[in-house]
Design an enzyme around this catalytic site. Structure first.
Site, PDB file in Angstrom:
ATOM      1  N   ASN A 184       0.839  -1.197   0.000  1.00 41.77           N
ATOM      2  CA  ASN A 184       0.000   0.000   0.000  1.00 41.77           C
ATOM      3  C   ASN A 184       0.873   1.246   0.000  1.00 41.77           C
ATOM      4  O   ASN A 184       1.869   1.323   0.713  1.00 41.77           O
ATOM      5  CB  ASN A 184      -0.934   0.022   1.208  1.00 41.77           C
ATOM      6  CG  ASN A 184      -1.916  -1.132   1.202  1.00 41.77           C
ATOM      7  OD1 ASN A 184      -1.961  -1.927   2.135  1.00 41.77           O
ATOM      8  ND2 ASN A 184      -2.702  -1.248   0.147  1.00 41.77           N
ATOM      9  N   ASP A 200      -3.182   0.247  11.234  1.00 36.81           N
ATOM     10  CA  ASP A 200      -3.176   1.552  10.564  1.00 36.81           C
ATOM     11  C   ASP A 200      -4.534   2.222  10.768  1.00 36.81           C
ATOM     12  O   ASP A 200      -5.052   2.917   9.890  1.00 36.81           O
ATOM     13  CB  ASP A 200      -2.859   1.399   9.073  1.00 36.81           C
ATOM     14  CG  ASP A 200      -2.489   2.725   8.399  1.00 36.81           C
ATOM     15  OD1 ASP A 200      -2.236   3.712   9.129  1.00 36.81           O
ATOM     16  OD2 ASP A 200      -2.466   2.782   7.163  1.00 36.81           O
TER      17      ASP A 200
END
Length: 389
Positions: free
Chosen positions: A220, A274
């Site tokens: 990502n 996250d």
């Protein structure tokens, strides 16, 4: 601190579950044996029908339960610690997204103060700076105008404000001065992770050789693997670094998680959330540092351009996802939330596994791998009476 006896549970010891009792004194594990449960000075916790595993360690989270780390007061951070404890987290790094100098130093001060105060939740283990030395091309949800070239003086100012509590920093290998910066700060004991990056293969490898030890949310906000140009993905998959993974089923397809585990090995992948302030909250409008975020169906995206902005994942859900996505047993995947982050943070001498002499940080799981009880430093900080998490 009162002593604690946890009895009648199945305890994960050396990679397998054993029917032993745990005796805790002064926040440390002092015995793992079939000891006499008649401990006159102990609080007794009956763990019948429960599995006891090490407490989860989240090295990358920006908030949850309505609290955004970048804008959190000390009281907010302690509230967040209690929420995290309800998810099985016993230790976490407060992750600061790239912000102004003034806001970042204010945030550091709040975290430092929270670490000094009594905490009846998960332990704050230190600070993670996600930036500001990041690539503008792979900034993700970061404010591009706040990104900078690598700057040791700026980092030193932040570390001075933190009194040495910055333990982890994310850096893009291709920004000016990054290889030298990584060599310098890793030499001082700060753990460097590379990410938010389109770095080529050789540059990424150079930074790893200079001391980078991890990759931030692998796959990502980074250039992807190509057979002619392996890039940063190829470098972190090949070399001996840890790889963070957001196991929410949104950021990574389950097949990619399986591939990552097969490529890196079970001991080199770290499950992170996250998470942003929307974790544990309904869909709606939220903040991530200086950015506005809309959450729809649990998926967080910037209002400005639709870029994905963190997650709404919790560690308890991540654990169940890992078991579901990989088909591996609990004894294996638990490492991604316990032993592996402890190893990266170099705190595995006292955290990350259930062993005599280590900190008494435990999670009691029911048969569906839901959080029943969380123990931090020998103190019960969460008991789930309804088992709805």
């Amino acid at each position: 601190m009162e002593d604690l006896l946890i009895e009648n549970g199945e305890v994960l010891v050396d990679g397998r579950f054993e029917k032993v009792n745990i005796l805790v004194k002064n926040g440390k594990i002092t015995s793992l044996a079939r000891i006499d449960s008649d401990c006159k000075t102990c609080n007794v916790l009956n763990a019948s029908d429960k599995k006891i595993v090490p407490g989860f360690i989240d090295i990358h989270t920006h908030g949850g339960y309505g609290v955004d780390v970048n804008n959190a007061t000390t009281a907010d951070l302690l509230k967040l610690s209690r929420f995290f404890a309800a998810q099985g987290t016993t230790g976490w790094l407060a992750s600061i997204v790239t912000d102004t100098y003034e806001q970042t130093t204010w945030c550091i001060g709040q975290i430092r103060q929270a670490m000094e105060e009594a905490n009846d939740g998960a332990q704050i283990l230190g600070i993670h700076l996600e930036g500001p030395f990041l690539s503008s091309d792979y900034k993700g949800s970061m404010q591009g105008a706040l990104l900078r070239k690598a700057d040791s003086s700026l980092f030193d100012n932040y570390q001075k404000a933190a009194k040495g509590l910055i333990k982890y920093i994310t850096v893009s290998p291709e920004v000016d001065g990054a290889p030298e910066f990584i060599k310098e700060v890793s030499g001082r004991g700060v753990i460097v992770s590379i990410g938010h990056s389109g770095a080529d293969y050789d540059t990424a490898r150079h930074c790893i050789r200079n001391g980078a030890a991890s990759a931030t949310h692998t796959f990502n906000a980074m250039s992807l693997l190509h057979h002619h140009s392996p890039g940063i993905c190829g470098a972190v998959l090949e070399m001996d670094v840890f790889c963070e993974a957001i196991c929410d089923g949104i950021h990574l397809h389950p097949g990619i998680i399986r591939l990552l585990l097969k490529t890196k090995g079970i001991d080199k992948v770290i499950a992170v959330t996250d998470s942003i302030m929307a974790a544990g909250m309904p869909d709606g409008l939220y903040n991530l540092g200086a950015s506005s975020v809309k959450v729809t169906g649990g998926d967080a995206k910037l209002i400005s351009d639709g870029t994905r902005a963190g997650s709404t994942l919790t560690t308890s859900v991540a654990l169940r996802n890992l078991v579901d996505y990989t088909g591996r047993n609990l004894e294996e995947v638990i490492m991604l939330l316990t032993a592996n982050p402890a190893s990266l943070l170099r705190i595995d001498s006292h955290k990350g596994s259930v062993m005599v002499g280590k900190d008494a940080d435990f999670v009691l799981l029911d048969e569906f791998l839901r959080i029943d009880t969380t123990v931090v430093g020998g103190r019960v900080v969460f008991e789930n009476k309804t088992l709805i998490n």
